[in-house]
Write a protein that holds these residues in place. Structure first.
Motif, PDB file in Angstrom:
ATOM      1  N   GLU A   5      52.591  49.340  96.236  1.00 52.38           N
ATOM      2  CA  GLU A   5      53.598  48.691  97.089  1.00 52.38           C
ATOM      3  C   GLU A   5      53.834  49.509  98.360  1.00 52.38           C
ATOM      4  OE1 GLU A   5      56.783  48.173  94.299  1.00 52.38           O
ATOM      5  OE2 GLU A   5      55.622  46.617  93.245  1.00 52.38           O
ATOM      6  N   ASN A   6      54.010  50.819  98.196  1.00 56.90           N
ATOM      7  CA  ASN A   6      54.153  51.691  99.368  1.00 56.90           C
ATOM      8  C   ASN A   6      52.943  51.559 100.280  1.00 56.90           C
ATOM      9  OD1 ASN A   6      56.615  52.770  98.698  1.00 56.90           O
ATOM     10  ND2 ASN A   6      55.740  54.483  97.548  1.00 56.90           N
ATOM     11  N   LEU A   7      51.783  51.623  99.684  1.00 54.11           N
ATOM     12  CA  LEU A   7      50.548  51.556 100.463  1.00 54.11           C
ATOM     13  C   LEU A   7      50.483  50.257 101.259  1.00 54.11           C
ATOM     14  CD1 LEU A   7      47.696  52.809 101.008  1.00 54.11           C
ATOM     15  CD2 LEU A   7      46.885  51.510  99.026  1.00 54.11           C
ATOM     16  N   SER A   8      50.797  49.170 100.600  1.00 54.13           N
ATOM     17  CA  SER A   8      50.705  47.869 101.262  1.00 54.13           C
ATOM     18  C   SER A   8      51.737  47.738 102.385  1.00 54.13           C
ATOM     19  CB  SER A   8      50.898  46.737 100.244  1.00 54.13           C
ATOM     20  OG  SER A   8      49.801  46.698  99.364  1.00 54.13           O
ATOM     21  N   GLN A   9      52.939  48.181 102.111  1.00 59.13           N
ATOM     22  CA  GLN A   9      53.986  48.065 103.131  1.00 59.13           C
ATOM     23  C   GLN A   9      53.660  48.896 104.367  1.00 59.13           C
ATOM     24  OE1 GLN A   9      57.197  49.181 100.605  1.00 59.13           O
ATOM     25  NE2 GLN A   9      57.894  47.075 100.261  1.00 59.13           N
ATOM     26  N   ILE A  10      53.239  50.129 104.138  1.00 56.53           N
ATOM     27  CA  ILE A  10      52.910  51.002 105.266  1.00 56.53           C
ATOM     28  C   ILE A  10      51.726  50.418 106.043  1.00 56.53           C
ATOM     29  CG2 ILE A  10      52.087  53.309 105.908  1.00 56.53           C
ATOM     30  CD1 ILE A  10      53.617  54.343 103.381  1.00 56.53           C
ATOM     31  N   SER A  11      50.719  49.978 105.300  1.00 57.69           N
ATOM     32  CA  SER A  11      49.526  49.428 105.951  1.00 57.69           C
ATOM     33  C   SER A  11      49.870  48.218 106.799  1.00 57.69           C
ATOM     34  CB  SER A  11      48.481  49.042 104.903  1.00 57.69           C
ATOM     35  OG  SER A  11      48.088  50.153 104.166  1.00 57.69           O
ATOM     36  N   SER A  12      50.782  47.417 106.303  1.00 60.17           N
ATOM     37  CA  SER A  12      51.175  46.210 107.016  1.00 60.17           C
ATOM     38  C   SER A  12      51.772  46.557 108.390  1.00 60.17           C
ATOM     39  CB  SER A  12      52.184  45.427 106.155  1.00 60.17           C
ATOM     40  OG  SER A  12      52.870  44.515 106.953  1.00 60.17           O
ATOM     41  N   ILE A  13      52.702  47.502 108.412  1.00 61.73           N
ATOM     42  CA  ILE A  13      53.334  47.888 109.678  1.00 61.73           C
ATOM     43  C   ILE A  13      52.335  48.547 110.616  1.00 61.73           C
ATOM     44  CG2 ILE A  13      55.155  49.276 110.766  1.00 61.73           C
ATOM     45  CD1 ILE A  13      56.752  49.023 108.186  1.00 61.73           C
ATOM     46  N   LEU A  14      51.529  49.483 110.067  1.00 61.56           N
ATOM     47  CA  LEU A  14      50.557  50.186 110.900  1.00 61.56           C
ATOM     48  C   LEU A  14      49.538  49.211 111.489  1.00 61.56           C
ATOM     49  CD1 LEU A  14      49.858  53.466 108.873  1.00 61.56           C
ATOM     50  CD2 LEU A  14      50.981  53.281 111.114  1.00 61.56           C
ATOM     51  N   SER A  15      49.148  48.258 110.701  1.00 61.23           N
ATOM     52  CA  SER A  15      48.165  47.278 111.151  1.00 61.23           C
ATOM     53  C   SER A  15      48.718  46.476 112.332  1.00 61.23           C
ATOM     54  CB  SER A  15      47.812  46.353 109.981  1.00 61.23           C
ATOM     55  OG  SER A  15      47.087  45.255 110.436  1.00 61.23           O
TER      56      SER A  15
ATOM     57  N   LEU B 107      48.673  58.843 112.196  1.00 58.78           N
ATOM     58  CA  LEU B 107      48.439  57.586 112.918  1.00 58.78           C
ATOM     59  C   LEU B 107      49.749  57.063 113.512  1.00 58.78           C
ATOM     60  CD1 LEU B 107      46.510  55.324 113.765  1.00 58.78           C
ATOM     61  CD2 LEU B 107      46.893  54.238 111.531  1.00 58.78           C
ATOM     62  N   MET B 108      50.808  57.182 112.737  1.00 56.31           N
ATOM     63  CA  MET B 108      52.119  56.735 113.209  1.00 56.31           C
ATOM     64  C   MET B 108      52.516  57.506 114.479  1.00 56.31           C
ATOM     65  SD  MET B 108      55.792  57.064 111.243  1.00 56.31           S
ATOM     66  CE  MET B 108      55.863  58.845 111.476  1.00 56.31           C
ATOM     67  N   ILE B 109      52.379  58.825 114.422  1.00 60.61           N
ATOM     68  CA  ILE B 109      52.750  59.645 115.580  1.00 60.61           C
ATOM     69  C   ILE B 109      51.871  59.297 116.780  1.00 60.61           C
ATOM     70  CG2 ILE B 109      52.797  62.026 116.468  1.00 60.61           C
ATOM     71  CD1 ILE B 109      53.516  62.833 113.498  1.00 60.61           C
ATOM     72  N   HIS B 110      50.599  59.126 116.517  1.00 58.16           N
ATOM     73  CA  HIS B 110      49.706  58.753 117.610  1.00 58.16           C
ATOM     74  C   HIS B 110      50.125  57.413 118.220  1.00 58.16           C
ATOM     75  CE1 HIS B 110      46.089  57.819 119.886  1.00 58.16           C
ATOM     76  NE2 HIS B 110      46.073  56.652 119.268  1.00 58.16           N
ATOM     77  N   LEU B 111      50.384  56.465 117.356  1.00 57.49           N
ATOM     78  CA  LEU B 111      50.737  55.130 117.853  1.00 57.49           C
ATOM     79  C   LEU B 111      52.023  55.185 118.660  1.00 57.49           C
ATOM     80  CD1 LEU B 111      49.793  52.923 114.774  1.00 57.49           C
ATOM     81  CD2 LEU B 111      48.690  52.925 117.024  1.00 57.49           C
ATOM     82  N   LYS B 112      52.943  55.985 118.182  1.00 58.49           N
ATOM     83  CA  LYS B 112      54.215  56.139 118.896  1.00 58.49           C
ATOM     84  C   LYS B 112      53.977  56.717 120.296  1.00 58.49           C
ATOM     85  CE  LYS B 112      58.598  56.041 119.279  1.00 58.49           C
ATOM     86  NZ  LYS B 112      59.270  54.733 119.258  1.00 58.49           N
ATOM     87  N   ASN B 113      53.252  57.854 120.307  1.00 54.09           N
ATOM     88  CA  ASN B 113      53.000  58.505 121.597  1.00 54.09           C
ATOM     89  C   ASN B 113      52.154  57.612 122.491  1.00 54.09           C
ATOM     90  OD1 ASN B 113      54.384  60.657 120.637  1.00 54.09           O
ATOM     91  ND2 ASN B 113      52.547  61.800 120.007  1.00 54.09           N
ATOM     92  N   TYR B 114      51.120  57.040 121.885  1.00 56.12           N
ATOM     93  CA  TYR B 114      50.179  56.283 122.689  1.00 56.12           C
ATOM     94  C   TYR B 114      50.814  55.006 123.212  1.00 56.12           C
ATOM     95  CZ  TYR B 114      45.944  54.379 124.533  1.00 56.12           C
ATOM     96  OH  TYR B 114      45.003  53.883 125.392  1.00 56.12           O
ATOM     97  N   SER B 115      51.662  54.398 122.390  1.00 56.84           N
ATOM     98  CA  SER B 115      52.298  53.155 122.846  1.00 56.84           C
ATOM     99  C   SER B 115      53.200  53.450 124.027  1.00 56.84           C
ATOM    100  CB  SER B 115      53.067  52.478 121.708  1.00 56.84           C
ATOM    101  OG  SER B 115      54.251  53.184 121.427  1.00 56.84           O
ATOM    102  N   LYS B 116      53.808  54.661 124.015  1.00 51.77           N
ATOM    103  CA  LYS B 116      54.615  55.052 125.176  1.00 51.77           C
ATOM    104  C   LYS B 116      53.742  55.128 126.424  1.00 51.77           C
ATOM    105  CE  LYS B 116      57.992  57.866 122.724  1.00 51.77           C
ATOM    106  NZ  LYS B 116      58.076  59.226 122.220  1.00 51.77           N
ATOM    107  N   VAL B 117      52.608  55.823 126.262  1.00 52.26           N
ATOM    108  CA  VAL B 117      51.679  55.955 127.391  1.00 52.26           C
ATOM    109  C   VAL B 117      51.207  54.582 127.852  1.00 52.26           C
ATOM    110  CG1 VAL B 117      49.450  56.896 128.131  1.00 52.26           C
ATOM    111  CG2 VAL B 117      50.896  58.208 126.552  1.00 52.26           C
ATOM    112  N   ALA B 118      50.762  53.806 126.888  1.00 58.67           N
ATOM    113  CA  ALA B 118      50.170  52.508 127.216  1.00 58.67           C
ATOM    114  C   ALA B 118      51.178  51.579 127.873  1.00 58.67           C
ATOM    115  CB  ALA B 118      49.612  51.872 125.949  1.00 58.67           C
TER     116      ALA B 118
END
Lengths: 673, 673
Positions: B609-619, B660-671
């Protein structure tokens, strides 16, 4: 409620095989918790101590419950969860009492038997009753009174054609005990090997086994292991034919004066002991003196099958001997030999059992006749069995239980040791002791033998133990599937080794596609895989696609049912969807396998290509509810091509494809009228 | 061409492990056909006859080629495909010559070695060179000159904590020989069991083993089996601590006057032999007299580890004895004990090896010091190893090779028996004989032990055999994956038994979804799985999810790499697609598992359940190139929750999720700037 025969589709019995004689299911259940305990009356009885310890371990492994007590307690403990008792220690002999009573309530479990061997049988039933709900495992409230229908319930393993190390035998003994088989018939010698260490005649194993034999210590270890599970061990020394390995060591007792080497092919061979040579009886007497001390059972199997006596007919001395004795056939000479053998065995306190060829009025009635001919000779099943009872012999049946022939389980299940529609008297019926599944090993190695024995032998075991009326094939198959999963937990390799072979075929870890192919293919049946016995030598590879396939190919069986259903309900959408799911899956298989490229998998690709092409057309036709003449012609061509064996397997789903094609043809005519 | 170190990514070496000392790959190859033959100089050398027969069988099984000759021929045969020769028969002893030369051309293969043991090593390399094209299998043209770097290359198996039957040992010996290990260290006794039959002191196995011990015949069988593969067998009798099982049988030689029962938990326990009691030495002298006859190797391991001497300090008589002798520490008393032991062993012609605690100047320099402490004590690796060489002892290393701790393979691979940046003299370096992987068995049973030993131990074996410079981790991992598939063909169960456990969890044959989950989960590492040694008893279930998981979880490792790549190339579409494929797969996992409903699988569902929930948001975030603050908060919460071990496993992919979360956070700011 008490179950009537045929009512075995109760969920609580879904893993039970063989079905007990008498079963009443009650209300409620006993829940497995950490405080589960087992009490036995006497911890010094090792058989029971070990069996209950194993039971506790299996219970914990199956449920994941961390039990507080990992070992049995004595019966003086307060209120054990499972209370085990028996009247006396059983003996490992024919007709020993194996009955037991089992009673499970919400509060406790009681298992009582006349002998400790009966306790073993009851423990297996109890384990099979283990079931689960969302939050717990339980054993249903139940009362069982059980006893076997036949006293001789065997599995024969041929360790001559391919040697089977001790661990293979042990795991198969474990599985045998799980389904209440009680005789391990050990086919120890044949043309391809003499597999027992002989201290009196060491040349036998030294020259006759390629170093692949059991030491006497290992023999004792196996016998003790079997005994621990209430299983008798019957050794077979196959004479006077099937004797090439013996003659490799002792050419001086052959019927033809030549040198012998261990046979590498399969089949019936000419090398035969010389029954007119006193030296033959000296060797056999010494050997049986040694071996009868090693094997405690009352019975010794002397083989005696398939001796055509070619070398006898070619030998002038032997012919002269026959003339003197007034023998007019080789069979009479063999009977002479058997009588001598029976005397030798008697001297060492043993009784003889032999394949049906030993039957002859002169043979003492203490012998057991092992009936095996039939199926392959076009004879009625069990003919010799009935004849044996007429002549006053006890007898057991193997005809119909030749599991090496790769026949579907229901064929074996349909064979009863007491032939249907017989005219046997009660006395004659009582002389039928039971039967044996026979695992001849020409085409199996330690890697594959389990998948040829299991799970089918569990259904045969049910035939031997359960009331005759237990005969619902669909219900048996459902239970067999569950039992199969339980057996592997005891160590059998029938499921897991398939994956090993498939990885050997793909040369990768990716076996998804090839695994699908095994679900519609079966190894060639009867004796068609190894024509003439010379396509395979004992050292040929048995790590190929045919070795990963088994009988009763899952998808093929399910597809067959679906086609039946469609023919009955041509417009049923659900059936059409499910058929199409299969066809769709198979349609993609060929391209999934394309990525693999090595000589082994390349040999199989024609199968998947045929499968994919046929599935593609059928799928289209099913969707359109129409089969054009062109499509039909193409299909017919593909189907004919797909009928030809490839890599020693047949694409068994082809029969259903043909039926579906005909249905689609006919039905499309109706639909389009 | 000659390969420089580091250039092992040649396709022809993809299955070779350990990498040979010196390799030149030529042009062309030897093609495996039906007429393949092997010739040996002397068919009476059973070790070579058996090894070549096994080689022929493996060659046939691997290639599917039906060879005409299933057994080796003698060297007088005309032009054999493979010509094998050696100068003399090797002895199973330290420093025996194991070198070999191998030369493969288009026409023939030649294998020569000083000893027949060297031939065994060369045959394994030859088998590992087997490769394929579309239409045939071949061995590449090659010249190899090979010899081991270290003479002591061992695997220790602890059969005390959980008994491992003979067949488990045999299949592991097979695998050991495949990767050129040459010492099987048999940890036979500990608090939880005394596992050898003693004829002079039968109480030891009768009272100290729950009936789970090796008969002396079985010991001989294992030694002979190992010898057939060029493997020495070193028995360990662990004294004076780790001795509860011995004291269960002989409480009269304990340091504390009480009754003892076999230990069921794991850990360090107080029961200790009394080194001031002459009876102790009588028992040990008798025992070693018996056992040194049973085990032919020059060395006997006497354990000696983890004795805290608590019962010594509590015993007035012992304290008085120490005073008399002028001993100021328990260690001095233990040294006194060890000296007595060393004398006993010397009397029977044996040398002593012991865990590093035995090191003391008074101990004769013929002893080998087995270095093990470090990792878990926060000590520098190999500290005792260096000290041993300084003091003049030969030594072997196990610190760094504790495979039971479930660490990633690269950690073990990075440890060298000769510490990096050391200041050892040449003489000191020579005193480092090699090392041993140690398979402690508190948490493994016969069902799971193979998956803890293999394939990682193959990488350790390479460390022991190959030149130090062979150290490319990625290349090692690629080869290890291939070697893993080869090892299972020798019988190891590390891959196939996973499926058995998974079927036990789902209670069906359907393990597709749960199998995916094993690819991102690993069992708890170091000693965190069995805290305090009391969560599990020896009889606890080891058939659960943690037991199906292994180190180096495949998908987690690959996902980790992809995240690295994304961080380097944030706009790379291919990487994004591949990441999303994983996330998509994991997102569906939870619902795929929903259909299963039993207490065992229900315990695991939080992980999926944890895996699926996290994957869903990251995806979603990956797709949108954006991670909102809300999403981030939710993710953090889920990730924190997912970090907590469930069912004794950790969701190891969580580290990559966080990155990946940290990257997405930082990168989304840049992007989105």
């Amino acid at each position: 409620m008490q179950l009537a025969f045929g009512q075995f589709d109760n969920r609580e019995l879904n893993k039970v095989m063989p079905i007990p004689k008498d079963t009443k299911i009650g209300v409620g259940s006993f829940i497995i918790q950490e405080n589960f305990t087992v009490a036995i009356q006497d911890t010094s009885n090792k058989r029971i101590y070990n069996a209950t310890t194993r039971f506790i371990r299996r219970l914990s492994n199956e449920t994941g419950v961390f039990l507080n007590h990992g070992f049995p307690l004595t019966i003086t403990e307060n209120k054990p969860s499972l209370h085990i008792s028996y009247d006396r220690i059983g003996e490992l002999k024919l007709f020993e009492d194996e009955s037991y009573n089992l009673e499970v309530t919400n509060q406790s479990i009681k298992l009582h038997a006349v002998t400790d061997i009966g306790v073993l049988r009851g423990l297996e039933t109890l384990y099979q009753l283990l079931n689960f709900e969302t939050n717990h495992f339980y054993i249903p409230s139940i009362k069982i009174i059980d006893a076997p229908r036949f006293p001789w319930r065997g599995l024969m393993i041929d360790v001559a054609r391919h040697f089977q190390p001790v661990d293979v035998l042990k795991r198969n003994l474990d599985a045998m005990s799980a389904v209440k088989l009680n005789v391990f018939h050990w086919h120890l010698t044949d043309d391809q090997g003499f597999r027992v260490e002989s201290k009196t005649h060491p040349k036998l194993h030294e020259l006759g086994s390629d170093g692949q034999y059991y030491t006497q210590q290992q023999i004792k270890e196996v016998i003790s292991y079997a005994g621990d599970k209430g299983i008798r061990v019957i050794p077979e020394f196959d004479v006077p034919g099937h004797a090439t390995a013996i003659l490799t060591a002792y050419p001086e007792i052959a019927s033809k004066n030549e040198s012998y080497t261990i046979e590498r092919n399969a089949g019936i061979f000419d090398p035969t002991l010389d029954p007119t040579n006193e030296k033959t009886y000296e060797v056999l007497s010494d050997l049986f003196e040694e071996m009868t001390q090693l094997f405690p059972d009352e019975y010794v199997h002397i083989g005696g099958d398939e001796n055509e006596g070619k070398h006898w007919s070619e030998n002038d001395d032997i012919k002269e001997f026959m003339n003197k004795k007034g023998f007019s056939s080789n069979h009479e000479l063999q009977t002479h030999f058997n009588i001598r053998l029976q005397e030798i065995l008697k001297k060492y306190g043993k009784k003889m059992i032999g394949w049906e060829e030993i039957m002859s009025p002169e043979i003492d009635k203490s012998a057991i006749i092992h009936s095996w001919k039939g199926v392959n000779e076009g004879l009625p099943a069990g003919e010799s069995l009935i004849k044996a009872t007429e002549m006053g012999y006890k007898t057991i049946l193997s005809n119909g239980y030749y599991i090496d022939l790769m026949l579907p389980v229901e064929e074996h299940y349909a064979v009863d040791p007491v032939p249907y529609d017989n005219v046997l008297t009660k006395e004659q019926e009582d002389m039928i002791l039971g039967g044996e599944a026979t695992m001849w090993s020409e085409l199996v190695t330690p890697l594959t033998i389990d998948s040829r024995i299991w799970p089918r032998t569990a259904a045969i075991a049910e035939r031997f133990w359960s009331p005759k009326e237990v005969s619902d094939v669909e219900n048996m198959k459902m239970r067999l599937h569950n039992v199969s999963l339980e057996l592997e937990k005891l160590g059998t390799m029938h499921l897991r080794n398939r994956e090993v072979i498939l990885r050997n075929i793909t040369k990768t870890e990716d076996i998804t596609a090839i695994s699908e192919l095994t679900k519609v293919c079966e190894p060639l049946k009867l004796y068609s895989r190894n024509k003439g016995g010379t396509e395979y030598q004992t050292y040929s590879p048995f790590t190929l696609f045919a070795d990963a396939c088994t009988t009763d190919a899952k998808d093929a069986k399910e597809f067959e049912k679906l086609v039946d259903e469609l023919i009955n309900q041509p417009e049923n959408k659900k059936i059409r969807i499910r058929l199409n799911q299969y066809l769709h899956k198979w349609n993609l298989l060929s391209s999934s396998l394309e990525g693999f490229d090595n000589p082994i998998i390349n040999e199989i690709k024609p199968i998947s290509e045929n499968l994919s092409q046929i599935s593609s057309i059928l799928s289209m036709s099913l969707k359109n509810n129409n089969l054009s003449t062109n499509q039909e012609e193409t299909l017919k061509e593909y189907i004919e091509r797909a009928k030809k064996p490839v890599a020693d397997v047949e694409l068994v789903v082809i029969v259903s494809f043909e039926r579906l094609m005909i249905h689609l043809k006919n039905y499309s005519k109706v639909a389009h009228k």
